[in-house]
Design a protein around this motif. Sequence first.
Motif, PDB file in Angstrom:
ATOM      1  N   SER A 174       0.771  -1.423  -0.132  1.00 29.17           N
ATOM      2  CA  SER A 174      -0.397  -0.099  -0.528  1.00 29.17           C
ATOM      3  C   SER A 174       0.859   1.188   0.238  1.00 29.17           C
ATOM      4  O   SER A 174       0.632   1.762   0.847  1.00 29.17           O
ATOM      5  N   PRO A 175       1.651   1.744  -1.185  1.00 28.52           N
ATOM      6  CA  PRO A 175       2.743   2.570  -1.298  1.00 28.52           C
ATOM      7  C   PRO A 175       1.771   3.910  -1.277  1.00 28.52           C
ATOM      8  O   PRO A 175       0.467   3.996  -2.328  1.00 28.52           O
ATOM      9  N   LYS A 176       2.128   4.853  -0.572  1.00 32.44           N
ATOM     10  CA  LYS A 176       1.271   6.067  -0.281  1.00 32.44           C
ATOM     11  C   LYS A 176       2.668   7.239  -1.327  1.00 32.44           C
ATOM     12  O   LYS A 176       1.572   8.397  -1.657  1.00 32.44           O
ATOM     13  N   SER A 177       3.461   7.396  -1.372  1.00 33.24           N
ATOM     14  CA  SER A 177       4.650   7.988  -2.457  1.00 33.24           C
ATOM     15  C   SER A 177       4.998   6.951  -3.444  1.00 33.24           C
ATOM     16  O   SER A 177       5.577   5.741  -2.963  1.00 33.24           O
ATOM     17  N   ILE A 178       4.884   7.252  -4.973  1.00 30.88           N
ATOM     18  CA  ILE A 178       5.430   6.737  -6.121  1.00 30.88           C
ATOM     19  C   ILE A 178       6.165   7.400  -7.049  1.00 30.88           C
ATOM     20  O   ILE A 178       5.997   8.788  -6.678  1.00 30.88           O
ATOM     21  N   LEU A 179       7.210   7.045  -7.276  1.00 36.95           N
ATOM     22  CA  LEU A 179       8.385   7.702  -7.860  1.00 36.95           C
ATOM     23  C   LEU A 179       8.281   6.800  -9.362  1.00 36.95           C
ATOM     24  O   LEU A 179       8.770   5.539  -9.345  1.00 36.95           O
ATOM     25  N   ASP A 180       8.213   7.239 -10.688  1.00 35.86           N
ATOM     26  CA  ASP A 180       7.990   7.113 -12.340  1.00 35.86           C
ATOM     27  C   ASP A 180       9.521   7.586 -12.487  1.00 35.86           C
ATOM     28  O   ASP A 180       9.221   8.651 -12.935  1.00 35.86           O
ATOM     29  N   ILE A 181      10.762   6.636 -12.482  1.00 33.02           N
ATOM     30  CA  ILE A 181      11.604   7.268 -13.255  1.00 33.02           C
ATOM     31  C   ILE A 181      11.971   6.916 -14.694  1.00 33.02           C
ATOM     32  O   ILE A 181      11.554   6.106 -15.011  1.00 33.02           O
TER      33      ILE A 181
END
Length: 240
Positions: free
Chosen positions: A38-45
């Motif tokens: 349950s990620p609250k923050s996601i980064l797409d590189i």
Amino acid sequence: MSDQAFKFKQFSIDQDRCAMKIGTDGVLLGAWSSLEHSPKSILDIGTGTGLISLMMAQRSDAPLIDALEIEENAYEQAVENFEKSDWGDRLFCYHAGFDEFVDEMQDEEKYDLIISNPPFHSEDYKTGDENRDQARFSDALPLTELIEGASLLLSEKGHFDLIIPFSEEQKAIEIASSHSLFPNKITRVKGTKESPVKRSLISLCFDKKDTVVDELILEISRHNYTKEFKDLVKDFYLKL
């Protein structure tokens, strides 16, 4: 690949100004990446068109989904694709190089999920199209730089998920271990049952435990897709 908008079940993507068009790799990664923590923050590189960020927005409730893109045309197009989606309030794209982004953010933000479909062609030739070369060739973002940077931005219980050529799998695992990241799951992708493994989907985390290794076969025959592949991507592709 056409410059026309690519329509998925819950969003569409304009790609006429992006050097790299929608491809199976990105869709695979966006559908495969686990959200069980349950990620609250996601980064797409290296977001390109914004595809994986949009897939994460569709699949998760994460209030913060950041994307990073260095190439100006792709950055502008990703922003437009975010704005016309149903999740524009959760999606933000940075126009910067990864090294610059890491320097700026490593003391500010930790992400519960970092995800990347990185440039992977390391051959000596180039296409002559500067934008396409930047999107496609691994010297634009070396695997070592990618993994090291991700380790600095990842939260303690976070996952770093990426898709790379199978030939790079062992190298990636060795680089990751030097930054205290270890494979939690590896899925090796084959076009057909008889064909060689082409891609590795790898999920890295700071907890060292037994790695779950499995295989995904995409097709039984040309355009006759396996049940496993269809089940994985059915929430996205219109015709599956």
